[in-house]
Design an enzyme around this catalytic site. Structure first.
Site, PDB file in Angstrom:
ATOM      1  N   ARG A   1       0.834  -1.200   0.000  1.00 32.75           N
ATOM      2  CA  ARG A   1       0.000   0.000   0.000  1.00 32.75           C
ATOM      3  C   ARG A   1       0.866   1.246   0.000  1.00 32.75           C
ATOM      4  O   ARG A   1       2.092   1.173   0.035  1.00 32.75           O
ATOM      5  CB  ARG A   1      -0.929   0.005   1.217  1.00 32.75           C
TER       6      ARG A   1
ATOM      7  N   ASP B   1       8.654 -11.602   5.145  1.00 31.30           N
ATOM      8  CA  ASP B   1       9.050 -10.692   6.208  1.00 31.30           C
ATOM      9  C   ASP B   1      10.512 -10.339   5.947  1.00 31.30           C
ATOM     10  O   ASP B   1      11.377 -11.215   5.993  1.00 31.30           O
ATOM     11  CB  ASP B   1       8.870 -11.392   7.563  1.00 31.30           C
TER      12      ASP B   1
ATOM     13  N   ASN C   1      11.563   0.036   0.566  1.00 35.45           N
ATOM     14  CA  ASN C   1      10.529   0.985   0.979  1.00 35.45           C
ATOM     15  C   ASN C   1       9.915   0.597   2.315  1.00 35.45           C
ATOM     16  O   ASN C   1       9.421   1.449   3.036  1.00 35.45           O
ATOM     17  CB  ASN C   1       9.454   1.059  -0.096  1.00 35.45           C
TER      18      ASN C   1
ATOM     19  N   LYS D   1       7.890   7.363  20.181  1.00 36.49           N
ATOM     20  CA  LYS D   1       7.859   7.566  21.642  1.00 36.49           C
ATOM     21  C   LYS D   1       8.964   8.562  21.956  1.00 36.49           C
ATOM     22  O   LYS D   1      10.040   8.510  21.332  1.00 36.49           O
ATOM     23  CB  LYS D   1       8.192   6.249  22.358  1.00 36.49           C
ATOM     24  N   LEU D   2       8.724   9.425  22.920  1.00 41.78           N
ATOM     25  CA  LEU D   2       9.829  10.262  23.389  1.00 41.78           C
ATOM     26  C   LEU D   2      10.917   9.343  23.916  1.00 41.78           C
ATOM     27  O   LEU D   2      10.619   8.298  24.500  1.00 41.78           O
ATOM     28  CB  LEU D   2       9.338  11.202  24.495  1.00 41.78           C
TER      29      LEU D   2
ATOM     30  N   ALA E   1      12.653   9.419  26.385  1.00 41.09           N
ATOM     31  CA  ALA E   1      12.535   9.140  27.822  1.00 41.09           C
ATOM     32  C   ALA E   1      11.606   7.959  28.089  1.00 41.09           C
ATOM     33  O   ALA E   1      11.766   7.244  29.080  1.00 41.09           O
ATOM     34  CB  ALA E   1      12.025  10.380  28.554  1.00 41.09           C
ATOM     35  N   ASN E   2      10.646   7.779  27.198  1.00 40.90           N
ATOM     36  CA  ASN E   2       9.675   6.696  27.405  1.00 40.90           C
ATOM     37  C   ASN E   2       9.912   5.506  26.473  1.00 40.90           C
ATOM     38  O   ASN E   2       9.104   4.580  26.433  1.00 40.90           O
ATOM     39  CB  ASN E   2       8.251   7.219  27.151  1.00 40.90           C
TER      40      ASN E   2
ATOM     41  N   ASN F   1      13.074  14.528  14.443  1.00 40.93           N
ATOM     42  CA  ASN F   1      11.665  14.785  14.762  1.00 40.93           C
ATOM     43  C   ASN F   1      11.407  14.334  16.187  1.00 40.93           C
ATOM     44  O   ASN F   1      11.871  13.260  16.597  1.00 40.93           O
ATOM     45  CB  ASN F   1      10.762  14.053  13.792  1.00 40.93           C
TER      46      ASN F   1
ATOM     47  N   TYR G   1      13.206   6.079  14.888  1.00 42.75           N
ATOM     48  CA  TYR G   1      12.947   6.226  13.456  1.00 42.75           C
ATOM     49  C   TYR G   1      14.037   7.091  12.813  1.00 42.75           C
ATOM     50  O   TYR G   1      14.553   6.757  11.737  1.00 42.75           O
ATOM     51  CB  TYR G   1      11.562   6.860  13.286  1.00 42.75           C
TER      52      TYR G   1
END
Lengths: 376, 450, 469
Positions: free
Chosen positions: B220, B264, B291, B298-299, B301-302, B350, B356
């Site tokens: 997709r 996978d 792709n 998640k921040l 810290a978390n 970001n 990421y």
């Protein structure tokens, strides 16, 4: 397996009817006549049909007539409906059970005669035996002849046999019928003095049912005795078992066959809907109220409608299928009626030279009917 | 995903209102369709001092492409494209002439969805300081100019490394790409051509004929668009996605008349299975587009270990392993191409995306180091870094941040999956062989990062 | 068109005359009448969903089309004119009279691909493979897609006989009076729909009740049934985990794997389930929802071809479809159990091919019920049965449990009636290809074979031999 005319030598007066009577009308007539006969019989009077008889003659108290209807033809649409309902192949060969319903009204008409000693309504079908000598096919013109015989006392009343013969028109009245049925009925609680109680008439079938069973199906506590239906005799219909055995059977002193009935592994199961009686009535014309609905059955002493015995026996015959061949003997003994709606266990299995069948309550193990189909 | 705002400011009463209020007024971008002309109007070619020869060569090339080429700004004439050749520039003083000559016509004479393309040379340590200053100055001009363009027009630059002439296949390929509507959402970017490698395709419209391409994460969104675009350009496509995505993967495969491989990519033998499938079914393997990717924001810290690990495993570790298996398979040797999906998050970072960001920045590093391994076979590896693209993934961003992200670019809107796909298609094309280990942003000149 | 004869290196596509058969022989040479071989290229199915589950709104055509499209996607058959598509469903709407063809038209295949429907109860799927491979062997077609689909969630509901008759009369009526007369016959209860029944028409017993009788006849214990069910779930789950189904299954409607699969089930959990079949019969009730297949929705396809076609399309060849044998038993008169057809078909099939049970690397017996498999195994091990009913000299043989349904079967996967054959054929073909590839060099190039047995309503069974290509 030719069979002598079992009328005890008494000549029968042949009465030709213009056509096959409608069973609805017969039942209506029978209802009125039955009431009279039943009252008379139960009080032990010999006044039957409104006229007294001193003693039963050679005919055993039965009218000395045979009814004959010529040129009977099966209706294709009705045949198809019958075949669909019973699970028969839609062949042009009339199933033996269909010939029965075709000819049955002629015998019934005989039973509604004023001089017939037993009341039609409430009569219980104990057993049935059909000999199919050769196929009867759609399009054949048939002569149907019916007479009664074998009036005798039964533990629970009086039984009688109705013999119906079907010949393809033109084959001659003396020829062996293509189809011959003997139906044994019991008039419960009807006692007729002077009847033989020990030796049956020369008969194709024996008395088989405990009437109380039939009339009070919910009562399991009472001892049951189906009576002389031992299969050894059934398998050799021309040889009689000893009288002692019969007496014992009928006397209910031995262990009954049904209590001895060990449910085998079933081969099938029938889920009989509440309208099975009405549907079979639709294709057979047998509109006996005990089969039609719970209210009508209650008026005749049944808690709910019961399946036509010949419906259950005919389904068993259909299950045997083509293996029955063109010529066979098909017997059934009714033990206990099947209440509608209901589910019953069934076994139809080949045993040596024949197919044996039994229908019973899968949960309680109580027998409803047994029978066999013996290819000739 | 519908961009409601974009629709509103381009229709009826709300259009007038937005104009009066001075609101950002993004316009619907014109995107490429087969059969469309390369450029829909005259192209102006100007050159700086010392660049005349290159400018002439470029003009000649454009003429060969059947374009209407003009060398001077004519009053009242509208231009669909402007090519500014600055390859020979020696001093920042020389920038003003060509740039200002173009600047004067941009507002009134550049057609909507117009294209401005600069050709220049990189500023490197060996350069004379003035030359380096001038060359680097192009960078600032281009990026600023792109921010001034309106009406869906874009500005991009091609940076020709030393030894790369303006006629090099990758320069021609990049020039066509930037001039055409294939680059609709690529804006404010400078793409370096490292070498004269690569080849001019027989048919620019279907440069991938005879090539077998594998696209991961193709069930997709962007992956599906890449598969469709590569197929459109002539490639036989193997679409790969996790077995659970097989239903839509099958639909994509059937749309592109390729084959579906449920796999996978984190499986240890994923690369081998990809090679086996491509070679057994289609006889070869030429292009791999990495792709497939996941988000587990998640921040820091978390951030839990599993969120971190899964992103690294899928977004970068799997690609490294697959590339290794490709390279050692002995099958990936016919001018092979790898294109990997990076992200502006891997460039600018970001909030909430350390994992990421790590994986996507890792991709940028990976292609830089992988490309040289492929040059021996005429191959290359590059990355594409999408900005805000309208996909199922970005549709899940809460409304306000999503709206902010959309407008935070020169084109004031999000891109579409096909914009990424067109860029990938260019980078895997035969002409792009001279672009070695680069990362090209597809972000509408997003305000963040470089 | 007649394609050239295959230069087959592993011939065995041809049955040999029984007289020439020697038990235990390795792959033989095709006999003089041997046509070319037909091969299984691969398969595709959608995960099987529990009734009322993921595919509750999907029709047979939806599911079959999805299964075909997944196959097309896997093998790149877009726009391809396949020799023939043969598919069927057991529970079928009358509107689906051309189910296979309609599914082809809705798929990515060439609309010029011919198709036909067939139906052989639960053997529909494998019979489709038998027919198409036979056509391939005869050179009538080069490629074929065998399919099967069933939905118990979207099963056809019929109106009552009386309502149907009235509606037909109404449609024939010309006058208002006749129309009124047609409708006037109706009673409120006639409007109640007639739900489809899968009971055996001639016995009135459900399949489960029939199996309950057979189960009792063969003294199959509850524990043995539960153990088989557990193995089925565990093996299917393991196969999924290993990625075995990655190229056999394409998800549909968001369902990634078989909905009935319970990877975490245990003997304890299975033991807690109450018996559901045979309760009304005078036999011990040992069959539960856990050791019986649930009602399921799903579809499967198998791509079969000639060697030439597969080679021309650069497609793999997993296995040869060697031979098949159908059988039927007389359950109506209680001679044999309804689902025991396989016990009869397999010995005949093996005799014709000169093989014994020991010649098979894997045995796939459709798990209609755990007890079906166990009854079949018991029958084959029973000397008396084998002598009296199979006409053998002694027991037919024993099936090593390690070779039986090695990646699970219908108990775990579910059983959308007509789809089961395709599931089993494709699964078996892939196992064979893997086993062949993993053969120890010491074993040489020995044939690697699978035996498949699928029982079906009406006392039917279809069995088949596959051999790794």
């Amino acid at each position: 397996m030719g069979r002598a005319e079992p009328s005890g030598g008494r000549p029968l007066v042949e009465v030709a009817l213009p056509g096959v009577p409608g069973l609805g009308g017969l039942y209506a007539r029978g209802l009125a006549a039955s009431a009279r006969k039943a009252v008379g019989a139960r009080v032990g009077a010999l006044g039957i049909g409104g006229r007294a008889r001193g003693a039963f003659g050679a005919g055993g108290g039965l009218p000395d007539v045979a009814y004959l209807v010529r040129d009977v033809r099966a209706d294709a649409e009705r045949l198809t409906e019958y075949q669909h309902l019973l699970g028969e192949s839609a062949s042009d060969v009339l199933p033996a059970g269909f010939v029965h319903v075709l000819a049955f009204p002629v015998a019934t008409a005989l039973m509604t005669r004023a001089d017939f000693p037993l009341p039609l309504l409430g009569m219980v079908h104990l057993a049935n035996r059909v000999e199919q000598r050769r196929p009867v096919t759609l399009g054949d013109t048939l002569d149907v002849r019916a007479h009664a015989r074998g009036l005798r006392a039964h533990r629970s009343g009086t039984q009688v046999e109705l013999v119906t013969e079907v010949r393809v028109s033109g084959t001659g009245a003396d020829s062996v019928p293509a189809w011959r049925g003997v139906s044994t009925y019991l008039a419960r609680g009807v006692r007729i003095a002077g009847l033989d109680t020990s030796t049956p008439d020369v008969s194709d079938v024996s008395d088989v049912s405990d009437v109380s069973d039939v009339s009070d199906v919910s009562d399991d506590a009472r001892s049951r005795d189906r009576g002389g239906s031992d299969t050894s005799r059934e398998r050799a219909p021309t040889s009689h078992v000893s009288d002692e055995a019969r007496v014992g059977d009928r006397g209910g002193s031995d262990t009954s066959r049904r209590s001895a009935f060990e449910p085998p592994l079933p081969t099938g199961q029938w889920r009989l809907a509440a309208d099975v009686g009405r549907r079979y009535a639709g294709v057979s014309g047998d509109v006996n109220p005990i089969h039609l609905s719970a209210p009508t059955a209650r008026t005749l002493g049944f808690p709910r409608a019961i399946a036509h015995g010949m419906y259950t026996a005919s389904r068993a015959l259909a299950t045997v299928g083509a293996a029955r061949t063109d010529a066979f003997t098909w017997s059934v003994e009714f033990a206990k009626p099947v209440l509608l709606p209901g589910t019953v266990a069934v076994r139809v299995a080949e045993e040596r030279d024949r197919f044996e069948y039994a229908v019973w309550n899968g949960r309680s193990g109580k027998l409803h009917l047994t029978g066999d189909v013996v290819p000739h | 995903m519908t961009d409601t705002y974009l629709n509103l400011v381009n229709t009826g009463l709300t259009k007038k209102l937005a104009k009066k209020l001075g609101l950002p007024r993004p316009v619907p971008l014109v995107r490429w369709k087969p059969g469309q002309p390369l450029v829909a109007g005259p192209v102006l070619v100007v050159g700086s001092e010392h660049s005349e020869k290159d400018a002439d060569a470029v003009a000649t090339t454009l003429l060969e492409w059947d374009l209407d080429v003009r060398r001077t700004v004519e009053p009242g004439q509208r231009y669909a494209g402007v090519v500014v050749v600055l390859t020979g520039i020696q001093h920042p003083d020389e920038l003003g002439g060509p740039v200002l000559s173009v600047g004067g016509m941009l507002r009134e004479q550049l057609a909507p969805a117009g294209r401005v393309v600069t050709l220049s040379r990189p500023a490197v340590a060996d350069d004379a300081p003035a030359v380096a200053a001038a060359r680097q100055g192009v960078d600032g001009i281009l990026r600023s100019l792109a921010k001034e363009l309106r009406g869906g027009s874009t500005g991009n630059g091609i940076v020709l490394s030393d030894g790369v002439g303006v006629g090099a296949p990758s320069v021609l390929g990049a020039l066509r790409f930037f001039l055409s509507t294939r680059s609709a959402f690529v804006d404010g970017q400078l793409l370096t051509v490292d070498s004269p490698a690569g080849s001019v395709p027989q048919d620019w419209e279907r440069p991938l004929v005879g090539r077998v391409a594998v696209v991961t994460g193709a069930a997709r969104g962007i992956g599906a668009a890449i598969a469709e675009t590569l197929a459109r350009d002539g490639a036989t496509v193997v679409v790969v996605d996790v077995p659970a995505a097989g239903e839509s993967l099958a639909q994509v495969a059937n749309r592109v008349r390729g084959t579906a491989l449920q796999l996978d990519i984190t499986a240890p033998d994923a690369g081998e299975r990809i090679v086996e499938h491509a070679v057994k079914r289609h006889g070869r393997i030429d292009v791999v587009v990495h792709n497939a990717g996941i988000l587990r924001d998640k921040l820091l810290a978390n951030m839990k270990r599993d969120r971190w690990d899964s992103v690294i495993a899928v977004n970068i570790a799997a690609q490294l392993r697959i590339n290794e298996q490709l390279l050692t398979s002995g099958e990936f040797t016919h001018e092979p191409r790898i294109v990997s999906l990076a992200s502006t998050s891997g460039i600018a970072g970001n909030r909430g995306q350390t994992n990421y960001g790590a994986s996507k920045a890792g991709v940028i590093g990976m292609v830089r180091a992988t490309a040289p391994l492929l040059t021996a076979f005429g191959g290359t590896a590059n990355a594409v870094a999408p900005g805000f693209i309208e996909t199922d993934m970005t549709a899940r961003i809460p409304r306000v941040p999503r709206e902010v992200a959309r407008r935070a670019s020169s084109l004031q809107q999000g891109g579409k999956p096909v914009d990424v796909a067109e860029t990938v298609a260019f980078l895997v094309s035969p002409a792009a062989g001279g672009i070695v280990g680069r990362t090209l942003r597809v972000c509408g000149q997003n305000l963040v990062g470089q | 068109m007649a394609a050239p004869r295959t230069n087959s290196t592993t011939p065995s596509g041809a049955p040999r005359p029984a007289t020439a058969a020697t038990p235990g022989t390795t792959a033989g040479v095709p006999g003089p009448l041997a046509p070319r071989r037909a091969v299984v290229v691969g398969g595709n199915r959608i995960p099987f969903a529990r009734a009322g589950g993921a595919y509750v709104r999907a029709s047979n055509q939806d599911m079959l089309t999805a299964a075909i499209d997944g196959l097309v996607a896997r093998f790149g058959l877009q726009g391809e004119r396949i020799g023939e598509v043969a598919a069927g469903a057991v529970l079928k709407h009358s509107r689906d009279f051309n189910l296979a063809r309609e599914s082809v038209l809705g798929s990515a295949l060439s609309p010029e691909t011919p198709a036909y429907d067939l139906q052989q109860a639960c053997a529909t799927g494998i019979e489709a493979v038998v027919q198409l491979t036979n056509k391939i062997r005869l050179g009538q077609i080069e490629s074929g897609i065998a399919g099967g689909v069933d939905s118990t969630s979207d099963a056809p509901i019929a109106v009552s006989d009386r309502l149907r008759r009235a509606l037909l009369d109404l449609s024939r009526a010309r006058t208002t009076g006749a129309k009124l007369a047609a409708v006037a016959k109706l009673r409120p209860k006639d409007l109640a729909p007639a739900a489809p029944r899968t009971n055996e028409p001639r016995t009135g017993l459900s399949m489960g009740e029939h199996q309950a009788l057979t189960t009792a006849q063969w003294n199959i214990t509850r524990e043995a049934q539960d153990e088989l069910a557990l193995a089925s779930h565990q093996r299917l789950a393991a196969a999924y985990d290993a990625g075995f189904f990655d190229d056999l299954v394409t998800p549909f409607r968001g369902l990634p794997k078989d909905q009935n699969l319970r990877a975490d089930t245990s003997l304890e959990k299975l033991a807690k389930l109450r018996p559901t079949f045979g309760l009304g019969l005078s036999t011990p009730a040992t069959m539960t929802a856990g050791n019986s297949t649930p009602l399921t929705d799903g579809a499967s396809t198998v791509l079969v071809a000639s060697d030439e076609w597969a080679a021309a399309h650069d497609l793999p060849v997993l296995a040869t479809f060697v031979d098949a044998e159908a059988a039927a038993v007389d359950f109506v008169h209680g001679k044999d159990g309804l689902l025991m057809g396989g016990a009869f078909a397999v010995p005949r099939l093996l005799a014709r091919n000169g093989l014994t049970l020991d010649d098979f690397d894997i045995v796939e017996i459709h798990e209609a019920f755990a007890a079906t498999v166990l009854s079949t195994l018991a029958a084959w091990e029973d000397e008396e049965f084998c002598r009296a009913r199979l006409g053998l000299e002694g027991a037919f043989g024993k099936v090593d449990r390690d070779r039986l349904n090695v990646h699970g079967s219908s108990l775990a996967a579910g059983h959308p009636f007509a789809a089961t054959g395709g599931r089993i054929v494709a699964t078996a073909a892939k196992i064979l290809a893997e086993k062949k590839a993993a053969l120890d060099p010491s074993e040489g190039d020995r044939p690697v074979r699978a035996l498949i047995s699928i029982c079906a309503a009406g006392g039917l069974a279809v069995t088949a031999i596959l051999e790794a290509a």
